[in-house]
Design a protein around this motif. Structure first.
Motif, PDB file in Angstrom:
ATOM      1  N   PHE A  58     -56.588 -10.973  13.418  1.00  0.00           N
ATOM      2  CA  PHE A  58     -55.246 -10.610  13.856  1.00  0.00           C
ATOM      3  C   PHE A  58     -54.937  -9.146  13.545  1.00  0.00           C
ATOM      4  CE2 PHE A  58     -55.391 -15.168  13.295  1.00  0.00           C
ATOM      5  CZ  PHE A  58     -54.785 -15.630  14.455  1.00  0.00           C
ATOM      6  N   GLY A  59     -53.813  -8.693  14.008  1.00  0.00           N
ATOM      7  CA  GLY A  59     -53.406  -7.303  13.845  1.00  0.00           C
ATOM      8  C   GLY A  59     -52.615  -6.920  15.091  1.00  0.00           C
ATOM      9  N   ARG A  60     -51.512  -6.230  14.889  1.00  0.00           N
ATOM     10  CA  ARG A  60     -50.566  -5.976  15.982  1.00  0.00           C
ATOM     11  C   ARG A  60     -51.201  -5.304  17.201  1.00  0.00           C
ATOM     12  NH1 ARG A  60     -46.869  -2.205  16.969  1.00  0.00           N
ATOM     13  NH2 ARG A  60     -47.593  -0.967  15.212  1.00  0.00           N
ATOM     14  N   THR A  61     -52.154  -4.393  16.967  1.00  0.00           N
ATOM     15  CA  THR A  61     -52.708  -3.614  18.086  1.00  0.00           C
ATOM     16  C   THR A  61     -54.051  -4.149  18.573  1.00  0.00           C
ATOM     17  OG1 THR A  61     -53.770  -2.128  16.531  1.00  0.00           O
ATOM     18  CG2 THR A  61     -51.561  -1.523  17.272  1.00  0.00           C
ATOM     19  N   LYS A  62     -54.449  -5.314  18.134  1.00  0.00           N
ATOM     20  CA  LYS A  62     -55.734  -5.877  18.568  1.00  0.00           C
ATOM     21  C   LYS A  62     -55.674  -6.328  20.029  1.00  0.00           C
ATOM     22  CE  LYS A  62     -58.463  -6.281  14.802  1.00  0.00           C
ATOM     23  NZ  LYS A  62     -59.499  -7.088  14.162  1.00  0.00           N
ATOM     24  N   GLU A  63     -56.863  -6.407  20.642  1.00  0.00           N
ATOM     25  CA  GLU A  63     -56.961  -6.781  22.059  1.00  0.00           C
ATOM     26  C   GLU A  63     -56.920  -8.288  22.264  1.00  0.00           C
ATOM     27  OE1 GLU A  63     -59.004  -4.922  20.356  1.00  0.00           O
ATOM     28  OE2 GLU A  63     -59.281  -2.995  21.369  1.00  0.00           O
ATOM     29  N   LEU A  64     -56.862  -9.042  21.194  1.00  0.00           N
ATOM     30  CA  LEU A  64     -56.981 -10.499  21.253  1.00  0.00           C
ATOM     31  C   LEU A  64     -56.020 -11.144  22.257  1.00  0.00           C
ATOM     32  CD1 LEU A  64     -58.403 -12.887  19.843  1.00  0.00           C
ATOM     33  CD2 LEU A  64     -56.516 -12.924  18.227  1.00  0.00           C
ATOM     34  N   GLU A  65     -56.598 -11.897  23.193  1.00  0.00           N
ATOM     35  CA  GLU A  65     -55.764 -12.600  24.171  1.00  0.00           C
ATOM     36  C   GLU A  65     -55.641 -14.074  23.859  1.00  0.00           C
ATOM     37  OE1 GLU A  65     -56.520 -11.924  28.342  1.00  0.00           O
ATOM     38  OE2 GLU A  65     -57.087  -9.856  27.897  1.00  0.00           O
ATOM     39  N   SER A  66     -56.723 -14.648  23.352  1.00  0.00           N
ATOM     40  CA  SER A  66     -56.677 -16.082  23.126  1.00  0.00           C
ATOM     41  C   SER A  66     -57.596 -16.454  21.971  1.00  0.00           C
ATOM     42  CB  SER A  66     -57.053 -16.752  24.453  1.00  0.00           C
ATOM     43  OG  SER A  66     -57.819 -17.869  24.244  1.00  0.00           O
ATOM     44  N   ILE A  67     -57.075 -17.274  21.084  1.00  0.00           N
ATOM     45  CA  ILE A  67     -57.858 -17.660  19.911  1.00  0.00           C
ATOM     46  C   ILE A  67     -57.646 -19.143  19.630  1.00  0.00           C
ATOM     47  CG2 ILE A  67     -56.025 -16.828  18.352  1.00  0.00           C
ATOM     48  CD1 ILE A  67     -58.374 -16.144  16.362  1.00  0.00           C
ATOM     49  N   ASN A  68     -58.760 -19.850  19.473  1.00  0.00           N
ATOM     50  CA  ASN A  68     -58.690 -21.278  19.145  1.00  0.00           C
ATOM     51  C   ASN A  68     -59.464 -21.519  17.852  1.00  0.00           C
ATOM     52  OD1 ASN A  68     -58.567 -24.029  19.033  1.00  0.00           O
ATOM     53  ND2 ASN A  68     -59.082 -24.331  21.206  1.00  0.00           N
ATOM     54  N   LEU A  69     -58.717 -21.855  16.824  1.00  0.00           N
ATOM     55  CA  LEU A  69     -59.305 -22.108  15.502  1.00  0.00           C
ATOM     56  C   LEU A  69     -59.190 -23.575  15.125  1.00  0.00           C
ATOM     57  CD1 LEU A  69     -57.598 -19.076  13.695  1.00  0.00           C
ATOM     58  CD2 LEU A  69     -59.968 -19.179  14.493  1.00  0.00           C
ATOM     59  N   SER A  70     -58.750 -24.403  16.059  1.00  0.00           N
ATOM     60  CA  SER A  70     -58.359 -25.766  15.693  1.00  0.00           C
ATOM     61  C   SER A  70     -59.523 -26.608  15.187  1.00  0.00           C
ATOM     62  CB  SER A  70     -57.651 -26.452  16.865  1.00  0.00           C
ATOM     63  OG  SER A  70     -58.555 -27.145  17.657  1.00  0.00           O
ATOM     64  N   HIS A  71     -59.198 -27.615  14.383  1.00  0.00           N
ATOM     65  CA  HIS A  71     -60.212 -28.518  13.816  1.00  0.00           C
ATOM     66  C   HIS A  71     -61.265 -27.779  12.989  1.00  0.00           C
ATOM     67  CE1 HIS A  71     -58.851 -32.304  15.581  1.00  0.00           C
ATOM     68  NE2 HIS A  71     -58.531 -31.606  16.647  1.00  0.00           N
ATOM     69  N   ASN A  72     -60.801 -27.068  11.982  1.00  0.00           N
ATOM     70  CA  ASN A  72     -61.666 -26.488  10.954  1.00  0.00           C
ATOM     71  C   ASN A  72     -61.011 -26.784   9.609  1.00  0.00           C
ATOM     72  OD1 ASN A  72     -64.073 -24.854  11.977  1.00  0.00           O
ATOM     73  ND2 ASN A  72     -62.449 -24.233  13.414  1.00  0.00           N
ATOM     74  N   ALA A  73     -61.431 -26.070   8.565  1.00  0.00           N
ATOM     75  CA  ALA A  73     -60.802 -26.259   7.257  1.00  0.00           C
ATOM     76  C   ALA A  73     -60.314 -24.904   6.739  1.00  0.00           C
ATOM     77  CB  ALA A  73     -61.799 -26.894   6.289  1.00  0.00           C
ATOM     78  N   LEU A  74     -59.778 -24.103   7.654  1.00  0.00           N
ATOM     79  CA  LEU A  74     -59.320 -22.761   7.288  1.00  0.00           C
ATOM     80  C   LEU A  74     -58.079 -22.860   6.409  1.00  0.00           C
ATOM     81  CD1 LEU A  74     -59.755 -21.267  10.852  1.00  0.00           C
ATOM     82  CD2 LEU A  74     -61.139 -20.680   8.835  1.00  0.00           C
ATOM     83  N   SER A  75     -58.050 -22.031   5.382  1.00  0.00           N
ATOM     84  CA  SER A  75     -56.866 -22.001   4.527  1.00  0.00           C
ATOM     85  C   SER A  75     -56.569 -20.556   4.153  1.00  0.00           C
ATOM     86  CB  SER A  75     -57.095 -22.833   3.268  1.00  0.00           C
ATOM     87  OG  SER A  75     -58.158 -22.304   2.530  1.00  0.00           O
TER      88      SER A  75
END
Ligand code: NAG
Ligand code: NAG
Ligand code: NAG
Ligand code: NAG
Ligand code: NAG
Length: 337
Positions: free
Chosen positions: A241-258
């Protein structure tokens, strides 16, 4: 997420356009270079001369053979085996004889099995290697690191096992990495961070058994479409993430991120984020109001707290359900004053 304009779909389209151009010039009846012809006949023979290769007859100009595209010099530059449930066997090592090949694409060949052959490492001009919807198994070989011109590496929907080899970090022109729907294990190596101005359009690793944390080096990479869903990843994903990043779509679902979402700044170009089914804590930053094209935002099944920003109140309630103490519309729980 509006199916990240699938790398395949795009490539197949490109190939069809190229194929169209070739059909238009088919009257040329050009024979390909003798060494390409010999390599193609060796490939045909390795496949036991199956009916798929009916058009590959030595007496006809090989640039006219099915599955093949030549350049003006009669070198075979594209080999595309497309949708044949009857083609059986393994990918022959003899493919290494097609030394000018730029694109190798095997798509929907469910009866093709066995490993990715070593000979592929000799195809040093390849810009696109795509093996998808086959029964190819074994590891992603580290010798793919020799294909330094690759910009598309698609090995999705096969039966690949083992880890993602660190040697892929040498592929500095990689723009699409699609390893979805395999049985890959281990961690995500810190690929690509050594490139000068790293932009990766597609990082698609969903539906594997990848574990460990996301490389901190990814903070320096500009990803556009990320799908890491359905793995066993842990730790911090805020590097994406980051305000000026080019990221359009991100799917992180079904992991164990904390990690703590409170300090994340969402990219202003972002259109979709699915972080559901993790253990993300903190609150949803108010800055989400500045992400004007946001269509999907799913943080259900996490450990978030605090008020849902008013800008998200228009979304369905199920995008926010099952958190620790999120409150406010669209959730039924009012925030305590
Ligand atoms: C994210 O991935 C999961 C699992 O692969 C899928 O069910 C879900 O629809 C995806 N989310 C979006 C917004 O596409
Ligand atoms: C395929 O055909 C070639 C040429 O006719 C022949 O030499 C070769 O033995 C055949 N291979 C198989 C496995 O049938
Ligand atoms: C596959 O084989 C079956 C049975 O021989 C045949 O009917 C079918 O047309 C073949 N399909 C292709 C794509 O060649
Ligand atoms: C939204 O962007 C504007 C202009 O860049 C900025 O002044 C404002 O603080 C941002 N709002 C939030 C909630 O971050
Ligand atoms: C999260 O919600 C989005 C709609 O905003 C939906 O497309 C997606 O499938 C949901 N994710 C999961 C894992 O169900």
């Amino acid at each position: 997420m509006s199916t990240p304009p699938s790398a395949h779909a795009f490539l197949v389209l490109l190939l069809l356009v190229l194929a169209g151009a070739v059909i238009a010039s088919a009257e040329n009846n050009k024979d390909c270079h003798p060494s390409d012809k010999a390599a193609l006949l060796a490939v045909k023979s390795a496949f036991g001369n199956q009916s798929h290769f009916a058009s590959w007859t030595p007496s006809t100009p090989c640039c006219d053979w099915h599955d093949i595209t030549c350049n003006d010099a009669g070198r075979v530059i594209i080999l595309l085996f497309f949708e044949d449930v009857n083609l059986t066997g393994t990918i022959p090592d003899a493919i290494s004889g097609l030394t000018e090949l730029l694109v190798l694409n095997l798509y929907y060949l469910p009866a093709i099995s066995g490993p990715i052959p070593k000979g592929i490492a000799k195809l040093s001009k390849l810009t696109s290697l795509s093996i998808s919807l086959t029964s190819v198994s074994g590891p992603i070989p580290s010798f793919l690191g020799a294909l330094t011109k690759l910009n598309d590496l698609t090995l999705s929907s096969n039966s690949l096992t083992g880890t993602i080899p660190a040697s892929l970090a040498g592929l500095r022109y990689l723009d699409t990495i699609d390893l979805r729907n395999n049985r890959l294990t281990g961690t995500i190596p810190p690929l690509f961070y050594n490139s000068k101005s790293p932009i990766i359009s597609y990082l698609l690793l969903s539906n594997n058994h990848l574990s460990g944390s996301i490389p901190t080096e990814f903070a320096a990479v500009g990803f556009q479409f990320i799908d890491l869903s359905h793995n066993a990843l842990t730790g911090d994903a805020s590097v994406f993430f980051g305000r000026t990043k080019e990221l359009e779509s991100i799917n992180l679902s079904h992991n164990a991120l904390s990690f703590d979402l409170s300090s994340v700044e969402f990219p202003e170009e972002m259109q979709a984020m699915d972080a559901s089914y993790n253990a993300i804590r903190g609150g949803i930053p108010a800055q989400v109001a500045n992400v004007t094209n946001l269509r999907q935002f799913n943080v259900s099944y996490n450990k978030l707290c605090g008020q849902v920003p008013a800008a998200l109140a228009r979304l369905d309630v199920y995008n926010f359900q099952h958190n620790k103490c999120l409150c406010g519309a669209p959730l039924p729980d009012p925030c305590k004053k």
